[in-house]
Design a protein around this motif. Structure first.
Motif, PDB file in Angstrom:
ATOM      1  N   THR A  79       0.732  -1.217   0.084  1.00 41.82           N
ATOM      2  CA  THR A  79       0.037  -0.015  -0.114  1.00 41.82           C
ATOM      3  C   THR A  79       1.027   1.338  -0.154  1.00 41.82           C
ATOM      4  N   GLY A  80       0.216   2.391  -0.248  1.00 41.52           N
ATOM      5  CA  GLY A  80       0.961   3.675  -0.430  1.00 41.52           C
ATOM      6  C   GLY A  80       1.303   4.226   1.246  1.00 41.52           C
ATOM      7  N   GLY A  81       2.319   4.761   1.434  1.00 44.01           N
ATOM      8  CA  GLY A  81       2.524   5.162   2.668  1.00 44.01           C
ATOM      9  C   GLY A  81       1.414   5.865   3.610  1.00 44.01           C
ATOM     10  N   GLY A  82       0.585   6.447   2.864  1.00 40.81           N
ATOM     11  CA  GLY A  82      -0.319   7.289   3.649  1.00 40.81           C
ATOM     12  C   GLY A  82      -1.943   6.956   3.465  1.00 40.81           C
ATOM     13  N   ILE A  83      -1.832   5.575   2.929  1.00 40.77           N
ATOM     14  CA  ILE A  83      -3.447   4.984   3.064  1.00 40.77           C
ATOM     15  C   ILE A  83      -3.683   4.895   4.367  1.00 40.77           C
ATOM     16  N   VAL A  84      -3.193   4.836   5.465  1.00 40.06           N
ATOM     17  CA  VAL A  84      -3.833   4.835   6.855  1.00 40.06           C
ATOM     18  C   VAL A  84      -4.309   6.187   7.270  1.00 40.06           C
ATOM     19  N   LEU A  85      -3.945   7.145   6.616  1.00 37.17           N
ATOM     20  CA  LEU A  85      -4.454   8.348   7.038  1.00 37.17           C
ATOM     21  C   LEU A  85      -5.991   8.590   7.059  1.00 37.17           C
ATOM     22  N   MET A  86      -6.763   7.836   6.361  1.00 35.94           N
ATOM     23  CA  MET A  86      -8.111   8.032   6.260  1.00 35.94           C
ATOM     24  C   MET A  86      -8.763   6.695   7.105  1.00 35.94           C
ATOM     25  N   PRO A  87      -9.813   7.274   8.196  1.00 36.89           N
ATOM     26  CA  PRO A  87     -10.355   6.123   8.933  1.00 36.89           C
ATOM     27  C   PRO A  87     -11.058   4.831   8.069  1.00 36.89           C
ATOM     28  N   ARG A 132      10.422  12.600   9.659  1.00 39.38           N
ATOM     29  CA  ARG A 132      10.066  12.762  10.835  1.00 39.38           C
ATOM     30  C   ARG A 132       8.542  13.247  11.210  1.00 39.38           C
ATOM     31  N   GLU A 133       8.204  14.149  10.464  1.00 40.19           N
ATOM     32  CA  GLU A 133       6.827  14.517  10.618  1.00 40.19           C
ATOM     33  C   GLU A 133       5.807  13.584  10.215  1.00 40.19           C
ATOM     34  N   ILE A 134       6.051  13.003   9.125  1.00 38.66           N
ATOM     35  CA  ILE A 134       5.075  11.959   8.541  1.00 38.66           C
ATOM     36  C   ILE A 134       5.052  10.769   9.673  1.00 38.66           C
ATOM     37  N   LEU A 135       6.059  10.364  10.158  1.00 39.75           N
ATOM     38  CA  LEU A 135       6.353   9.268  11.133  1.00 39.75           C
ATOM     39  C   LEU A 135       5.485   9.515  12.264  1.00 39.75           C
ATOM     40  N   LEU A 136       5.745  10.630  12.801  1.00 37.05           N
ATOM     41  CA  LEU A 136       4.960  11.022  14.128  1.00 37.05           C
ATOM     42  C   LEU A 136       3.465  10.989  13.984  1.00 37.05           C
ATOM     43  N   GLN A 137       2.992  11.423  12.627  1.00 42.35           N
ATOM     44  CA  GLN A 137       1.728  11.487  12.315  1.00 42.35           C
ATOM     45  C   GLN A 137       0.860  10.227  12.237  1.00 42.35           C
TER      46      GLN A 137
END
Length: 174
Positions: A79-87, A132-137
Motif C-alpha cells: 500500500t501507499g505510505g499514507g493509506i492509513v490516514l483515512m479512517p 520525521r513529521e510523517i512518522l509522528l503522524q
C-alpha cells in the motif's frame, strides 16, 4: 494456508514494494502495488496527480483502489505510505485482510528514499524533517491496523520477506 489479502503498510522507504514482491513469490501469491494500480488506472504518475489534484485528490483515488483490492482474494498488496490516514481505509484494511506493518528507523527511511525523486511529499528543503513529521503522524495508525509488526532496519529485503513469511505462516497456523 493464506485465505485473504496480505496488506503491507508503513512509511515510504520501509520496503513495502520490494519486500512485497519477494513475499508474494515465497507464498506463491499474486502481488499488487496500490500506487502502481492507481497510476495504471489514471494513466498518470503520482507526482502529476499530486500537482493537478493535490493530496486530497490523490487520497480519494487511493481509497477507490484500496476498495477494489479488498476482494478477499489471497494476494500480497503493497500500500501507499499514507493509506492509513483515512479512517475508512484503516477499517477496510482490518476488515478485509491480514496487515503487516513494515517498520524502519528514520535514518533508514532517509537513506532509502534519498535517491528517489518520485515521492512528492519529500520534495522539500529538509526531507529528513518531513519524514520525521510523517512518522509522528502516521505511526499510531500503522500500529492500530497491524496484525503483525516487522522491523526492516537490519536485514536485506530477502531476509525481511522470509521473516514476514515465517511469522505470517506461524500466526495463520495458531
Amino acid at each position: 494456508m493464506i485465505t485473504q489479502p496480505i496488506f503491507l503498510v508503513g512509511p515510504m522507504g520501509a520496503g513495502k514494494s520490494t519486500i512485497g514482491k519477494l513475499l508474494a513469490a515465497q507464498l506463491g501469491l499474486p502481488f499488487a502495488d496500490s500506487d502502481k494500480v492507481l497510476e495504471d488506472r489514471t494513466g498518470a504518475d503520482i507526482p502529476w496527480i499530486f500537482d493537478v489534484e493535490g493530496e486530497a485528490g490523490f487520497r480519494r483515488r487511493e481509497s477507490e483502489v484500496l476498495k477494489d483490492l479488498c476482494t478477499g482474494e489471497p494476494q500480497v498488496v503493497a500500500t501507499g505510505g499514507g493509506i492509513v490516514l483515512m479512517p475508512e481505509n484503516r477499517a477496510l484494511l482490518k476488515a478485509h485482510g491480514f496487515v503487516v506493518y513494515l517498520r524502519a528507523s528514520l535514518d533508514q527511511l532517509v537513506e532509502r528514499t534519498s535517491k528517489n525523486n518520485n515521492r512528492p511529499l519529500l520534495q522539500v528543503a529538509d526531507p529528513k524533517a518531513k519524514l520525521r513529521e510523517i512518522l509522528l503522524q502516521r505511526e499510531p495508525f500503522y500500529s492500530e491496523v497491524a496484525d503483525l509488526v516487522c522491523d526492516t532496519d537490519d536485514c536485506s529485503p530477502r531476509q525481511a520477506s522470509t521473516m514476514v513469511s515465517d511469522r505470517l505462516l506461524s500466526s495463520v497456523e495458531t
